[in-house]
Design a protein around this motif. Sequence first.
Motif, PDB file in Angstrom:
ATOM      1  N   ILE A  56      13.018   5.298  13.121  1.00  0.00           N
ATOM      2  CA  ILE A  56      11.940   5.979  12.415  1.00  0.00           C
ATOM      3  C   ILE A  56      11.010   4.906  11.860  1.00  0.00           C
ATOM      4  CG2 ILE A  56      13.278   6.104  10.273  1.00  0.00           C
ATOM      5  CD1 ILE A  56      10.592   8.622  11.501  1.00  0.00           C
ATOM      6  N   ARG A  57       9.719   5.155  11.953  1.00  0.00           N
ATOM      7  CA  ARG A  57       8.725   4.164  11.528  1.00  0.00           C
ATOM      8  C   ARG A  57       8.200   4.495  10.133  1.00  0.00           C
ATOM      9  NH1 ARG A  57       4.162   3.416  15.769  1.00  0.00           N
ATOM     10  NH2 ARG A  57       5.970   2.487  16.821  1.00  0.00           N
ATOM     11  N   VAL A  58       8.028   3.445   9.337  1.00  0.00           N
ATOM     12  CA  VAL A  58       7.389   3.562   8.031  1.00  0.00           C
ATOM     13  C   VAL A  58       6.206   2.603   8.014  1.00  0.00           C
ATOM     14  CG1 VAL A  58       7.646   3.286   5.538  1.00  0.00           C
ATOM     15  CG2 VAL A  58       9.555   4.173   6.887  1.00  0.00           C
ATOM     16  N   ARG A  88       4.275  -7.511  10.130  1.00  0.00           N
ATOM     17  CA  ARG A  88       3.823  -7.931   8.807  1.00  0.00           C
ATOM     18  C   ARG A  88       2.391  -7.491   8.535  1.00  0.00           C
ATOM     19  NH1 ARG A  88       4.110 -13.540   7.324  1.00  0.00           N
ATOM     20  NH2 ARG A  88       4.791 -12.831   5.286  1.00  0.00           N
ATOM     21  N   ALA A  89       2.093  -7.321   7.264  1.00  0.00           N
ATOM     22  CA  ALA A  89       0.768  -6.874   6.836  1.00  0.00           C
ATOM     23  C   ALA A  89      -0.309  -7.829   7.321  1.00  0.00           C
ATOM     24  CB  ALA A  89       0.732  -6.756   5.307  1.00  0.00           C
ATOM     25  N   GLY A  90      -1.465  -7.248   7.638  1.00  0.00           N
ATOM     26  CA  GLY A  90      -2.606  -8.062   8.030  1.00  0.00           C
ATOM     27  C   GLY A  90      -2.458  -8.775   9.351  1.00  0.00           C
ATOM     28  N   GLY A  96       0.808  -1.212   0.000  1.00  0.00           N
ATOM     29  CA  GLY A  96       0.000   0.000   0.000  1.00  0.00           C
ATOM     30  C   GLY A  96       0.842   1.263   0.000  1.00  0.00           C
ATOM     31  N   LYS A  97       0.169   2.400   0.166  1.00  0.00           N
ATOM     32  CA  LYS A  97       0.844   3.690   0.176  1.00  0.00           C
ATOM     33  C   LYS A  97       1.698   3.825   1.424  1.00  0.00           C
ATOM     34  CE  LYS A  97       0.043   8.675  -0.160  1.00  0.00           C
ATOM     35  NZ  LYS A  97      -0.976   9.756  -0.274  1.00  0.00           N
ATOM     36  N   LEU A  98       2.963   4.193   1.229  1.00  0.00           N
ATOM     37  CA  LEU A  98       3.891   4.313   2.345  1.00  0.00           C
ATOM     38  C   LEU A  98       3.802   5.692   2.989  1.00  0.00           C
ATOM     39  CD1 LEU A  98       7.100   2.594   0.908  1.00  0.00           C
ATOM     40  CD2 LEU A  98       5.140   1.564   2.079  1.00  0.00           C
ATOM     41  N   GLY A 152      -0.741   1.245   8.158  1.00  0.00           N
ATOM     42  CA  GLY A 152      -0.393   0.209   9.133  1.00  0.00           C
ATOM     43  C   GLY A 152      -0.914  -1.158   8.759  1.00  0.00           C
ATOM     44  N   SER A 153      -2.026  -1.208   8.018  1.00  0.00           N
ATOM     45  CA  SER A 153      -2.581  -2.511   7.628  1.00  0.00           C
ATOM     46  C   SER A 153      -1.691  -3.214   6.615  1.00  0.00           C
ATOM     47  CB  SER A 153      -3.985  -2.343   7.057  1.00  0.00           C
ATOM     48  OG  SER A 153      -3.957  -1.561   5.870  1.00  0.00           O
TER      49      SER A 153
END
Length: 262
Positions: free
Chosen positions: A190-192, A217-219, A174-176, A197-198
């Motif tokens: 630093i968080r990306v 991880r995603a989901g 998804g969009k970062l 977040g999903s």
Amino acid sequence: MRTRNAALVGALCAVLSAVLTACGGSEDPDAGTNGVGKLEAPAIQDKARAAAQGAETVHLSGNVVSQGRTYRIDMRLKKNGGTGRVSLSDASTFELLRVGDDLYLKAPAGFWARGATTAPSAAPSATGKGDAAAAAGKLDDKYVKVPADDPSYQQFKGFTDKNVLLDGLIGLHGKLARGEHGTVGGVRTIRVTGAGGSGGTLEVSLAGTPYPLRVQRAGGAGQLELDGWGKDFALAVPAKEQTVDYGKQLHIPTGGQALPAK
């Protein structure tokens, strides 16, 4: 007296202005860092991926959910192999060791007894429960060499392949977006995030080389910590007396699913 106090406060603000954004303001979260925290989110992810690919070694630990199975993994990885332990949600636990193309699996007899359908070459023919238990006993706490043409080879190799694991873990969906500053193991990060977040979350080091230090991880498919970047460890083929070559295909009672690439 009040005039003197006001002058003193003004002097302190002037001295601190080089460090603080304003008198009474907050400290610059990127001061004294590698500067990655000031980049846009895609650039931060690219920096983290490049740092991970360039590292000789890494220690990776945490939980991963893949195809309905939960894995607890604790692996040390190099470019030419890896070693560590994998535990499943059904309490199955085994160790993996790969040196080059040589892949070994080590587990207690109970692990093999749950799924052995073909006896190893070092064991008698397994025709009943007693024989199956005896065959599994031959594998107890031994390094079982997995032939390269065995269906389980590629599945288990994935757990020991540094590039395969890291490429899949670091890629967010998804969009970062660049998130908040934080710490992992006392190291500033630093968080990306991907898709708010999903699509996964990546914590990147702000100290020295911008290694990824934590991945969600995603989901909700697990979280892993990454450390020991560049710290060497011993990796060698086990002694002959510690190994068993079962020769034929042996059903491995784990389902043996390697982590997906994405």
